[in-house]
Design a protein around this motif. Structure first.
Motif, PDB file in Angstrom:
ATOM      1  N   THR A 262     -15.778 -42.242 -29.361  1.00 26.42           N
ATOM      2  CA  THR A 262     -17.117 -42.671 -28.980  1.00 26.42           C
ATOM      3  C   THR A 262     -18.113 -41.595 -29.374  1.00 26.42           C
ATOM      4  O   THR A 262     -17.991 -40.439 -28.947  1.00 26.42           O
ATOM      5  CB  THR A 262     -17.213 -42.923 -27.463  1.00 26.42           C
ATOM      6  OG1 THR A 262     -16.288 -43.949 -27.098  1.00 26.42           O
ATOM      7  CG2 THR A 262     -18.612 -43.351 -27.074  1.00 26.42           C
ATOM      8  N   VAL A 263     -19.065 -41.965 -30.192  1.00 33.65           N
ATOM      9  CA  VAL A 263     -20.103 -41.039 -30.634  1.00 33.65           C
ATOM     10  C   VAL A 263     -21.456 -41.623 -30.243  1.00 33.65           C
ATOM     11  O   VAL A 263     -21.723 -42.807 -30.475  1.00 33.65           O
ATOM     12  CB  VAL A 263     -20.039 -40.803 -32.155  1.00 33.65           C
ATOM     13  CG1 VAL A 263     -21.283 -40.055 -32.638  1.00 33.65           C
ATOM     14  CG2 VAL A 263     -18.801 -40.011 -32.510  1.00 33.65           C
ATOM     15  N   ALA A 264     -22.299 -40.781 -29.645  1.00 32.97           N
ATOM     16  CA  ALA A 264     -23.645 -41.197 -29.255  1.00 32.97           C
ATOM     17  C   ALA A 264     -24.651 -40.562 -30.197  1.00 32.97           C
ATOM     18  O   ALA A 264     -24.544 -39.382 -30.546  1.00 32.97           O
ATOM     19  CB  ALA A 264     -23.936 -40.785 -27.817  1.00 32.97           C
ATOM     20  N   ILE A 265     -25.620 -41.359 -30.614  1.00 33.75           N
ATOM     21  CA  ILE A 265     -26.708 -40.886 -31.472  1.00 33.75           C
ATOM     22  C   ILE A 265     -27.974 -40.885 -30.632  1.00 33.75           C
ATOM     23  O   ILE A 265     -28.399 -41.934 -30.132  1.00 33.75           O
ATOM     24  CB  ILE A 265     -26.890 -41.783 -32.712  1.00 33.75           C
ATOM     25  CG1 ILE A 265     -25.540 -42.025 -33.410  1.00 33.75           C
ATOM     26  CG2 ILE A 265     -27.914 -41.191 -33.653  1.00 33.75           C
ATOM     27  CD1 ILE A 265     -24.913 -40.807 -33.997  1.00 33.75           C
TER      28      ILE A 265
ATOM     29  N   THR B 275     -13.672 -47.917 -31.941  1.00 23.49           N
ATOM     30  CA  THR B 275     -14.627 -46.914 -32.405  1.00 23.49           C
ATOM     31  C   THR B 275     -16.010 -47.366 -31.962  1.00 23.49           C
ATOM     32  O   THR B 275     -16.444 -48.482 -32.302  1.00 23.49           O
ATOM     33  CB  THR B 275     -14.587 -46.791 -33.939  1.00 23.49           C
ATOM     34  OG1 THR B 275     -13.252 -46.513 -34.351  1.00 23.49           O
ATOM     35  CG2 THR B 275     -15.530 -45.709 -34.423  1.00 23.49           C
ATOM     36  N   THR B 276     -16.694 -46.532 -31.209  1.00 20.28           N
ATOM     37  CA  THR B 276     -17.967 -46.943 -30.625  1.00 20.28           C
ATOM     38  C   THR B 276     -19.066 -45.970 -31.022  1.00 20.28           C
ATOM     39  O   THR B 276     -18.930 -44.751 -30.843  1.00 20.28           O
ATOM     40  CB  THR B 276     -17.876 -47.012 -29.089  1.00 20.28           C
ATOM     41  OG1 THR B 276     -16.798 -47.887 -28.731  1.00 20.28           O
ATOM     42  CG2 THR B 276     -19.166 -47.540 -28.496  1.00 20.28           C
ATOM     43  N   ILE B 277     -20.133 -46.515 -31.569  1.00 20.01           N
ATOM     44  CA  ILE B 277     -21.321 -45.735 -31.908  1.00 20.01           C
ATOM     45  C   ILE B 277     -22.456 -46.236 -31.027  1.00 20.01           C
ATOM     46  O   ILE B 277     -22.850 -47.402 -31.115  1.00 20.01           O
ATOM     47  CB  ILE B 277     -21.679 -45.871 -33.399  1.00 20.01           C
ATOM     48  CG1 ILE B 277     -20.529 -45.356 -34.262  1.00 20.01           C
ATOM     49  CG2 ILE B 277     -22.966 -45.123 -33.716  1.00 20.01           C
ATOM     50  CD1 ILE B 277     -20.753 -45.563 -35.751  1.00 20.01           C
TER      51      ILE B 277
ATOM     52  N   ASP C 109     -17.508 -38.836 -26.474  1.00 16.97           N
ATOM     53  CA  ASP C 109     -16.677 -37.780 -27.068  1.00 16.97           C
ATOM     54  C   ASP C 109     -17.532 -36.769 -27.834  1.00 16.97           C
ATOM     55  O   ASP C 109     -17.219 -35.566 -27.872  1.00 16.97           O
ATOM     56  CB  ASP C 109     -15.656 -38.394 -28.023  1.00 16.97           C
ATOM     57  CG  ASP C 109     -14.695 -39.331 -27.296  1.00 16.97           C
ATOM     58  OD1 ASP C 109     -14.416 -39.074 -26.113  1.00 16.97           O
ATOM     59  OD2 ASP C 109     -14.261 -40.312 -27.914  1.00 16.97           O
ATOM     60  N   ARG C 110     -18.586 -37.264 -28.451  1.00 12.31           N
ATOM     61  CA  ARG C 110     -19.486 -36.375 -29.175  1.00 12.31           C
ATOM     62  C   ARG C 110     -20.880 -36.962 -29.162  1.00 12.31           C
ATOM     63  O   ARG C 110     -21.069 -38.184 -29.249  1.00 12.31           O
ATOM     64  CB  ARG C 110     -19.007 -36.194 -30.625  1.00 12.31           C
ATOM     65  CG  ARG C 110     -19.829 -35.182 -31.397  1.00 12.31           C
ATOM     66  CD  ARG C 110     -19.131 -34.721 -32.700  1.00 12.31           C
ATOM     67  NE  ARG C 110     -18.343 -35.765 -33.324  1.00 12.31           N
ATOM     68  CZ  ARG C 110     -18.388 -36.023 -34.643  1.00 12.31           C
ATOM     69  NH1 ARG C 110     -19.181 -35.318 -35.427  1.00 12.31           N
ATOM     70  NH2 ARG C 110     -17.621 -36.950 -35.159  1.00 12.31           N
TER      71      ARG C 110
ATOM     72  N   GLN D  78     -24.882 -31.284 -32.645  1.00 15.41           N
ATOM     73  CA  GLN D  78     -23.836 -32.207 -32.227  1.00 15.41           C
ATOM     74  C   GLN D  78     -22.813 -31.459 -31.391  1.00 15.41           C
ATOM     75  O   GLN D  78     -22.573 -30.263 -31.593  1.00 15.41           O
ATOM     76  CB  GLN D  78     -23.183 -32.902 -33.407  1.00 15.41           C
ATOM     77  CG  GLN D  78     -22.651 -32.029 -34.516  1.00 15.41           C
ATOM     78  CD  GLN D  78     -22.070 -32.869 -35.649  1.00 15.41           C
ATOM     79  OE1 GLN D  78     -21.296 -33.792 -35.405  1.00 15.41           O
ATOM     80  NE2 GLN D  78     -22.443 -32.561 -36.885  1.00 15.41           N
ATOM     81  N   GLY D  79     -22.230 -32.183 -30.456  1.00 11.30           N
ATOM     82  CA  GLY D  79     -21.262 -31.604 -29.531  1.00 11.30           C
ATOM     83  C   GLY D  79     -21.152 -32.470 -28.300  1.00 11.30           C
ATOM     84  O   GLY D  79     -21.729 -33.559 -28.224  1.00 11.30           O
TER      85      GLY D  79
END
Length: 620
Positions: free
Chosen positions: A407-410, A566-568, A581-582, A594-595
Motif C-alpha cells: 500500500t502506497v499513499a500519494i 496493490t493499493t495506491i 506501507d509507504r 517518501q517513507g
C-alpha cells in the motif's frame, strides 16, 4: 433552438447567433458557414455514407421522377375533357379520361408511399451507422476531451445534430430531388401547351419570387433572434432553478435581480414572436397576391388576340393548373443553396468529432496477460506529464516502484500532481515521457480492457446509474452471479445497508431513485470495483468529501478491500494514510519525500509541515 457550442479541442465558443435584419443568406446561415469554414466537409465524404445503399437510392430517384411525371399528366387530361369529351358528349372518352385521372391519383399515392418508405429506411440506416460510429469513437476519447468540452455539448451533437440530420437525409434530400424534377417537368409541359403564356409567366415570376424570399429571410432573421433569446431564457431557468442555483440565489439575496433579468428576456421574446408572426402574415399575404395575380394575367393574355393565338378553353385551364403547380417546387429549388449549407454544417459537426484523434488506443500487437498470473507490481519509470500551454510539468521525472500487494499513499498540496499520477496508473492518460508498467509491461502495450480489468479505481465522485443497486454493481461485471454481488457488497461493508432497503438489491437508485448519502455511495462504488476483482486498486481522494464518522466507516471498508491487493491511495487527509506501507510526498510535480508516517514526521520536512497544518490549521 440555436445553441452556442464549444470547440471540442479548446472548449472555446466557436459559433454564435446569426442573421441580420437584412436577411441575406450569408447572415442567415452565419453559424453554418462558420462551422464549415472551421471544419469543411467534402461532398464525396457525405456521399460515401450512402454508397452501401446506392442501388436502393437509384430506385428512390426513379420513383421520384415517376411520381412527378405522373402528376403532370392530370392537366393534359383536363384539357381533353374540356375540349373534346364534354363538348362532343363522347361518353367513352369521358369515362376513359375520368378513369385515367383517378388512376393517376392512386398511382401517385402508391408511388409516394413506396418512395417515403424506401427513403426513410435508407436514411435511418445511414443515421444508425453514423450514430453508432460516433458513440463508439467518443467512448475512445480521453478524459481530457470531456473536461475541455462544455457540459451538454457532446450530448447535443450525439442527439440533436443526429436527429436533425435524419430530417435532412430522409426529407430534405428527397424534397430537393422532387422539387427539381417537378419544376423542370412543369416548365416543359407549360412550354408545350403555350410558349407565349410561358414567357409571360417567366416575366412575372422573378419579382414575385424575390419579394416572397425577402419576406421569408426577414422572418428567419427574427426567428433566429427569438431562438437566441429563448436559449438565454432556458439557461437562466436551468441555472436559477437548479438546487445549487436556488441555494446560491437565496444565500446571496439575488432572487429579485434574477426575476427582473428573466422578465426582460421574456419581454424581448414576446416582441420578437409578434414580429415573426406579422412577417409571416405579410408573407402569406404576398403569396396570396401572387397566386391571384398570375392566373389573372394569364387569363388576360389568353383573351387578347395578339397573345392568345386562338387558344382553346381546355388548353387555358390546363396551363393555369400547371402554372399553379410551378411556384412551390420553384421556391424549393431556389432554397436548395440554403438547405445544402445547413445540411453540410450538420455533417461537419459530426465529422468534426469523428476526426478527433484517438490519443489512447489499443496497441497493434498487444501483450497477452493472464489475469490470474499478474502479481500487481506498479512501476513509474521516470514519468513526466506536461499539459498543453502549461507553464511547468504536472509531473516531472517520477521514478517510483509499488511492490505487489503493498500500500502506497500519494500526498501533497493541491496542484502537486496527485490525481495526474492516479490517472496514469489506470491509463486515463499517457505520460509525456517515461513509462508506467505493471509487472514490467508498459501499459501502452496492453489492451485497454486488460488495463481496466487489472486496475480498479474508486474516485471522490461516485456515480450511480439510474438503475437497481444490483444493476449498478453488475455494471462492473455483467456476468456476475447474485452470490458474487452479495460477496462484493459484504467486502465493502454495505450489504446490511442494501438489505434494509425496501426492495433490497432491486431498489432503484440514481438521479430519480433512492438517494444514498456520500459515504453510502462510496461503499457501493467500492463494492462495484471489488466485484471486478482487480489486482491493483487506485483510491483517488475516495474519502475527502466525507465527514469524519462516515470517513471512518468507508475507510474500514477500504482497508478490508485492499487486503492482498496493490493499493495506491491518493489522499488529502493524512489521517487516512498513516498506516500505509509507504507515503510518497509530491510537490509541484516532483517526489520530495517518501517513507513511513513515523519516518517522515521525524524527518521534519514537507510531510511534517502538512501533518501539522491539518492538526492545527492556524499554524498553516
Amino acid at each position: 433552438m440555436t445553441v452556442t457550442t464549444a470547440s471540442p479541442r479548446t472548449g472555446a465558443p466557436t459559433r454564435g447567433g446569426g442573421g441580420g435584419a437584412g436577411g441575406r443568406v450569408a447572415q442567415k446561415n452565419k453559424q453554418d458557414v462558420a462551422q464549415l469554414e472551421e471544419h469543411p466537409v467534402p461532398l464525396r465524404r457525405i456521399t460515401a455514407l450512402f454508397r452501401p445503399y446506392r442501388w436502393r437510392l437509384a430506385v428512390v430517384c426513379g420513383l421520384i421522377v415517376a411520381t412527378s411525371s405522373v402528376g403532370l399528366a392530370s392537366p393534359f387530361l383536363v384539357k381533353h375533357l374540356i375540349d373534346d369529351a364534354i363538348p362532343h358528349q363522347n361518353v367513352g372518352l369521358l369515362l376513359a379520361l375520368v378513369g385515367a385521372m383517378l388512376a393517376i391519383t392512386v398511382v401517385s399515392q402508391l408511388l409516394g408511399v413506396l418512395q417515403t418508405w424506401m427513403s426513410t429506411q435508407i436514411g435511418q440506416q445511414v443515421m444508425h451507422d453514423l450514430r453508432t460510429r460516433l458513440f463508439g469513437h467518443l467512448q475512445r476519447m480521453p478524459v481530457g476531451f470531456f473536461t475541455r468540452t462544455r457540459s451538454g455539448e457532446v450530448q447535443s451533437r450525439a442527439t440533436n445534430d443526429i436527429n436533425a440530420m435524419q430530417s435532412v437525409v430522409t426529407d430534405s434530400a428527397t424534397s430537393i430531388a422532387s422539387n427539381v424534377t417537378t419544376a423542370v417537368g412543369t416548365a416543359i409541359a407549360m412550354g408545350l401547351l403555350s410558349w407565349r403564356l410561358s414567357l409571360l409567366s417567366l416575366v412575372v415570376l422573378p419579382p414575385a419570387i424575390w419579394l416572397t424570399r425577402r419576406v421569408a429571410h426577414q422572418r428567419r432573421a427574427i426567428q433566429s433572434k427569438a431562438q437566441r433569446t429563448l436559449a438565454d431564457m432556458q439557461t437562466q431557468i436551468e441555472e436559477s432553478l437548479s438546487i445549487n442555483g436556488v441555494i446560491l440565489a437565496k444565500t446571496l439575496g439575488s432572487g429579485p435581480t434574477l426575476s427582473r433579468r428573466f422578465a426582460e428576456s421574456s419581454r424581448v421574446l414576446t416582441g420578437l414572436e409578434l414580429q415573426s408572426q406579422l412577417a409571416g402574415r405579410w408573407r402569406m399575404g404576398t403569396m396570396a397576391i401572387i397566386f391571384a395575380a398570375i392566373p389573372a394575367l394569364i387569363y388576360l393574355a389568353a383573351g387578347l388576340p395578339a397573345t392568345g393565338g386562338g387558344m382553346s378553353i381546355g388548353t387555358l385551364v390546363a396551363f393555369v393548373a400547371l402554372q399553379s403547380q410551378l411556384f412551390r417546387p420553384l421556391m424549393g429549388v431556389l432554397n436548395v443553396g440554403a438547405q445544402i449549407v445547413t445540411s453540410k454544417a450538420l455533417f461537419s459537426r459530426i465529422f468534426e468529432y469523428l476526426d478527433l484523434p484517438v490519443e489512447i488506443d489499443d496497441p497493434a500487437d498487444p501483450v497477452e496477460l493472464q489475469h490470474d498470473s499478474v502479481r500487481g507490481e506498479v512501476r513509474l519509470d521516470h514519468v513526466g506529464v506536461t499539459y498543453p500551454d502549461a507553464d511547468r510539468p504536472a509531473l516531472d521525472d517520477i521514478d517510483l516502484t509499488v511492490p505487489a500487494g503493498s500500500t502506497v499513499a500519494i500526498v501533497g498540496a493541491t496542484g502537486s500532481g496527485k490525481s495526474t499520477l492516479a490517472g496514469l496508473v489506470s491509463r486515463l492518460q499517457d505520460p509525456t515521457t517515461g513509462a508506467v508498467r505493471i509487472d514490467g509491461h508498459d501499459l501502452r502495450d496492453l489492451r485497454l480492457t486488460d488495463v481496466a480489468e487489472l486496475v480498479g479505481v474508486v474516485s471522490q465522485e461516485s456515480y450511480l446509474l439510474h438503475a437497481s443497486v444490483a444493476d449498478n454493481l453488475r455494471y462492473a461485471r455483467p456476468d456476475a452471479t447474485d452470490e458474487e454481488i452479495v460477496a462484493a457488497a459484504r467486502a465493502a461493508q454495505v450489504h446490511d445497508l442494501i438489505s434494509a432497503l425496501p426492495d433490497g438489491y432491486d431498489t432503484l437508485v440514481g438521479s430519480r431513485g433512492y438517494r444514498f448519502s456520500g459515504g453510502e455511495k462510496q461503499r457501493i462504488a467500492l463494492a462495484r470495483t471489488i466485484l471486478r476483482n482487480p489486482q491493483i486498486l487506485v483510491l483517488d481522494e475516495a474519502t475527502s468529501a466525507l465527514d469524519n464518522a462516515t470517513e471512518r466507516a468507508v475507510q474500514r471498508a477500504i482497508d478490508a478491500a485492499s487486503h492482498g491487493r496493490t493499493t495506491i491511495t491518493i489522499a488529502h487527509r493524512l489521517t487516512t494514510v498513516r498506516g500505509a506501507d509507504r507515503i510518497v510526498v509530491l510537490d509541484r510535480g516532483r517526489i520530495v519525500e517518501q517513507g513511513t508516517h513515523e519516518q517522515l514526521l521525524l524527518r521534519g520536512g514537507r510531510y511534517a509541515d502538512l501533518w501539522q497544518s491539518q492538526l492545527d490549521p492556524q499554524a498553516a
